[in-house]
Design a protein around this motif. Structure first.
Motif, PDB file in Angstrom:
ATOM      1  N   GLN A  47       0.697  -1.232   0.061  1.00 42.99           N
ATOM      2  CA  GLN A  47       0.155   0.001  -0.088  1.00 42.99           C
ATOM      3  C   GLN A  47       1.001   1.209  -0.098  1.00 42.99           C
ATOM      4  O   GLN A  47       0.354   1.987  -0.216  1.00 42.99           O
ATOM      5  CB  GLN A  47      -0.873  -0.031   1.294  1.00 42.99           C
ATOM      6  N   SER A  48       1.970   1.149   0.397  1.00 42.40           N
ATOM      7  CA  SER A  48       3.083   2.417   0.577  1.00 42.40           C
ATOM      8  C   SER A  48       2.267   3.368   1.257  1.00 42.40           C
ATOM      9  O   SER A  48       1.747   3.349   2.222  1.00 42.40           O
ATOM     10  CB  SER A  48       3.449   2.621  -1.115  1.00 42.40           C
ATOM     11  N   ASP A  49       2.247   4.587   0.575  1.00 42.61           N
ATOM     12  CA  ASP A  49       1.619   5.625   1.062  1.00 42.61           C
ATOM     13  C   ASP A  49       0.419   6.060   0.281  1.00 42.61           C
ATOM     14  O   ASP A  49      -0.123   7.120   0.162  1.00 42.61           O
ATOM     15  CB  ASP A  49       2.408   6.896   1.332  1.00 42.61           C
ATOM     16  N   GLN A  50       0.000   5.026  -0.159  1.00 41.21           N
ATOM     17  CA  GLN A  50      -1.185   5.228  -1.351  1.00 41.21           C
ATOM     18  C   GLN A  50      -2.692   4.554  -1.109  1.00 41.21           C
ATOM     19  O   GLN A  50      -3.381   4.263  -1.912  1.00 41.21           O
ATOM     20  CB  GLN A  50      -0.802   4.476  -2.605  1.00 41.21           C
ATOM     21  N   PHE A  51      -2.593   4.436   0.315  1.00 38.32           N
ATOM     22  CA  PHE A  51      -3.887   3.712   0.907  1.00 38.32           C
ATOM     23  C   PHE A  51      -5.297   4.516   0.500  1.00 38.32           C
ATOM     24  O   PHE A  51      -6.246   3.689  -0.157  1.00 38.32           O
ATOM     25  CB  PHE A  51      -3.887   3.808   2.424  1.00 38.32           C
ATOM     26  N   GLU A  52      -5.447   5.616   0.478  1.00 48.26           N
ATOM     27  CA  GLU A  52      -6.500   6.375   0.045  1.00 48.26           C
ATOM     28  C   GLU A  52      -6.886   5.985  -1.524  1.00 48.26           C
ATOM     29  O   GLU A  52      -7.902   6.070  -1.768  1.00 48.26           O
ATOM     30  CB  GLU A  52      -6.448   7.796   0.462  1.00 48.26           C
ATOM     31  N   ARG A  53      -5.753   6.230  -2.387  1.00 51.72           N
ATOM     32  CA  ARG A  53      -5.996   6.228  -3.757  1.00 51.72           C
ATOM     33  C   ARG A  53      -6.229   4.897  -3.910  1.00 51.72           C
ATOM     34  O   ARG A  53      -7.535   4.660  -4.809  1.00 51.72           O
ATOM     35  CB  ARG A  53      -4.468   6.358  -4.474  1.00 51.72           C
ATOM     36  N   ILE A  54      -5.990   3.706  -3.383  1.00 58.37           N
ATOM     37  CA  ILE A  54      -6.330   2.282  -3.627  1.00 58.37           C
ATOM     38  C   ILE A  54      -8.033   2.220  -3.016  1.00 58.37           C
ATOM     39  O   ILE A  54      -8.753   1.607  -3.784  1.00 58.37           O
ATOM     40  CB  ILE A  54      -5.357   1.263  -2.749  1.00 58.37           C
ATOM     41  N   GLU A  55      -8.337   2.675  -1.892  1.00 56.09           N
ATOM     42  CA  GLU A  55      -9.510   2.799  -1.300  1.00 56.09           C
ATOM     43  C   GLU A  55     -10.551   3.237  -2.386  1.00 56.09           C
ATOM     44  O   GLU A  55     -11.577   3.036  -2.882  1.00 56.09           O
ATOM     45  CB  GLU A  55      -9.612   3.565  -0.224  1.00 56.09           C
ATOM     46  N   GLU A  56     -10.146   4.472  -3.122  1.00 64.89           N
ATOM     47  CA  GLU A  56     -11.045   5.335  -4.037  1.00 64.89           C
ATOM     48  C   GLU A  56     -11.282   4.271  -5.464  1.00 64.89           C
ATOM     49  O   GLU A  56     -12.296   4.389  -5.859  1.00 64.89           O
ATOM     50  CB  GLU A  56     -10.264   6.701  -4.502  1.00 64.89           C
ATOM     51  N   VAL A  57     -10.134   3.752  -5.760  1.00 63.37           N
ATOM     52  CA  VAL A  57     -10.410   2.894  -6.977  1.00 63.37           C
ATOM     53  C   VAL A  57     -11.295   1.596  -6.802  1.00 63.37           C
ATOM     54  O   VAL A  57     -12.053   1.223  -7.720  1.00 63.37           O
ATOM     55  CB  VAL A  57      -8.887   2.626  -7.499  1.00 63.37           C
ATOM     56  N   ALA A  58     -10.926   1.174  -5.581  1.00 64.11           N
ATOM     57  CA  ALA A  58     -11.894  -0.036  -5.078  1.00 64.11           C
ATOM     58  C   ALA A  58     -13.122   0.268  -5.044  1.00 64.11           C
ATOM     59  O   ALA A  58     -14.023  -0.725  -5.339  1.00 64.11           O
ATOM     60  CB  ALA A  58     -11.393  -0.587  -3.541  1.00 64.11           C
ATOM     61  N   ASP A  59     -13.859   1.460  -4.797  1.00 67.50           N
ATOM     62  CA  ASP A  59     -15.289   1.392  -4.998  1.00 67.50           C
ATOM     63  C   ASP A  59     -15.671   1.211  -6.324  1.00 67.50           C
ATOM     64  O   ASP A  59     -16.987   1.128  -6.304  1.00 67.50           O
ATOM     65  CB  ASP A  59     -15.503   2.970  -4.489  1.00 67.50           C
ATOM     66  N   GLY A  60     -14.925   1.443  -7.436  1.00 69.40           N
ATOM     67  CA  GLY A  60     -15.721   1.269  -8.583  1.00 69.40           C
ATOM     68  C   GLY A  60     -14.944   0.149  -9.582  1.00 69.40           C
ATOM     69  O   GLY A  60     -15.443   0.052 -10.560  1.00 69.40           O
ATOM     70  N   TYR A  61     -14.100  -0.479  -9.022  1.00 69.58           N
ATOM     71  CA  TYR A  61     -13.335  -1.567  -9.623  1.00 69.58           C
ATOM     72  C   TYR A  61     -13.166  -2.695  -8.734  1.00 69.58           C
ATOM     73  O   TYR A  61     -12.241  -2.696  -7.776  1.00 69.58           O
ATOM     74  CB  TYR A  61     -12.001  -0.940 -10.230  1.00 69.58           C
TER      75      TYR A  61
END
Length: 343
Positions: free
Chosen positions: A142-156
């Motif tokens: 997840q590095s420092d990209q937790f929120e970015r991954i969370e946002e993408v998970a909502d639609g993918y």
């Protein structure tokens, strides 16, 4: 002239992030709006849908198209926001990638690998998913990209992440119980006689933060001083120099070191020897991962094992089930203390 300007404007909206900037909302909100989620209020959803129509952006640019046309390729992406100089040749990455490649090949898939630095490519995940070249994606770390991954998970849906699990997160993750692993490491150091502990590594990334927190749990429970964080990069060109500096400043005040990875532990072991600090008589040392190097150091490294092969199988199994339309829970693997000779 007006027609050419209109065409130029349309080409600027290639990803959900582009559309989010136009709408003045987060990429996650755009994902939810285009998916018809009721969590987005009607006015905002209608605004986003209108902008998507205006700029020719279709939701199937990200997900639906992949479902209609299979590529037989799974994307594997390693985001390095926390340490931009870390390399894919890192022993942990190579071990996990080897198991992943074997497992994907068994199921008839090829692997496409990308290393990304999010600071220079903020749309890294949308761009990969929307490329049309992959059927699904595995994110390693997840590095420092937790929120970015969370946002993408909502639609993918066709995405699984290797990393740390925390309650309430929306993306599906496979990984080790890192906090428990940190507790096991600290307990072993203390059982070996250590009382002044340090954590060698970066406490920012989620996995390392959880390992550090686990060690802190044990120190507090035992009434010992707080575990001292010794911030250290993972890139080898920086790590050795940083470890040497830490030990020169603090080494003789410490008697137990918990390294965030086996690679850092091996580098630390070399520097302890160079500075005349014997292991385990003067300083006890525990690593994390149980990579092959842990058995090859002198003395052999005591470490916390995470089952990387089982993790790779879990990543592929959950991803294939999600590609088949299932909703899947995260998989948290138990760590195991492996006692050798450094603690």
């Amino acid at each position: 002239m007006a027609d050419s300007q209109d065409r130029a404007a349309r080409t600027t909206v290639r990803t959900i992030t582009d559309l989010a900037r136009l709408a003045g909302v987060s990429p996650g909100t755009v994902s939810r709006a285009l998916a018809g989620k009721s969590l987005v209020n009607t006015q905002t959803r209608e605004k986003i849908e209108a902008l998507a129509r205006e700029h020719g952006f279709r939701p199937n640019q990200m997900a639906s198209g992949l479902r209609r046309q299979k590529t037989g390729v799974i994307g594997v992406v390693i985001p390095l926001g926390h340490d931009t100089r870390q390399q894919i040749s890192d022993s942990f990455f190579m071990t996990l990638l080897g198991h992943l490649a074997d497992e994907l090949t068994t199921h008839g898939y090829d692997l496409m690998l990308r290393r990304v630095v999010p600071t220079s490519d903020p749309d890294w995940l949308d761009r990969f998913i929307g490329s049309g070249m992959i059927d699904g994606v595995v994110v390693i770390g997840q590095s420092d990209q937790f929120e970015r991954i969370e946002e993408v998970a909502d639609g993918y849906r066709a995405m699984v992440v290797w990393g740390n699990h925390q309650e309430g997160q929306r993306h599906c993750v496979v990984g080790t119980d890192n906090r428990l692993g940190g507790r096991l490491a600290a307990e072993r150091l203390i059982a070996g006689g250590a009382r002044r502990l340090a954590f060698l590594g970066d406490t920012g990334p989620m996995e390392f933060a959880a390992r550090f927190a686990g060690a802190q749990d044990v120190a507090a429970r035992m009434g010992l001083p707080e575990v001292q964080p010794l911030a250290t990069h993972l890139s080898p060109d920086r790590a050795s120099e940083e470890i040497a500096g830490h030990l020169a400043r603090h080494g003789r005040a410490l008697d137990g070191i918990f390294a965030a990875t086996d690679t850092l532990a091996a580098l630390c072991l070399t520097e302890l020897r160079a500075q005349g600090l014997s292991v385990p008589d003067t300083v006890r040392l525990v690593g994390f991962d149980d990579l092959p190097i842990a058995r090859q150091t002198i003395p052999p490294l005591t470490t916390v094992r995470q089952d990387i092969a089982a993790g790779a199988r879990g990543l592929v199994d959950l991803l294939l089930r999600r590609l088949g339309g299932e909703s899947t829970e995260s998989l948290v693997l138990p760590p195991e203390l492996v006692v050798r000779e450094t603690a």
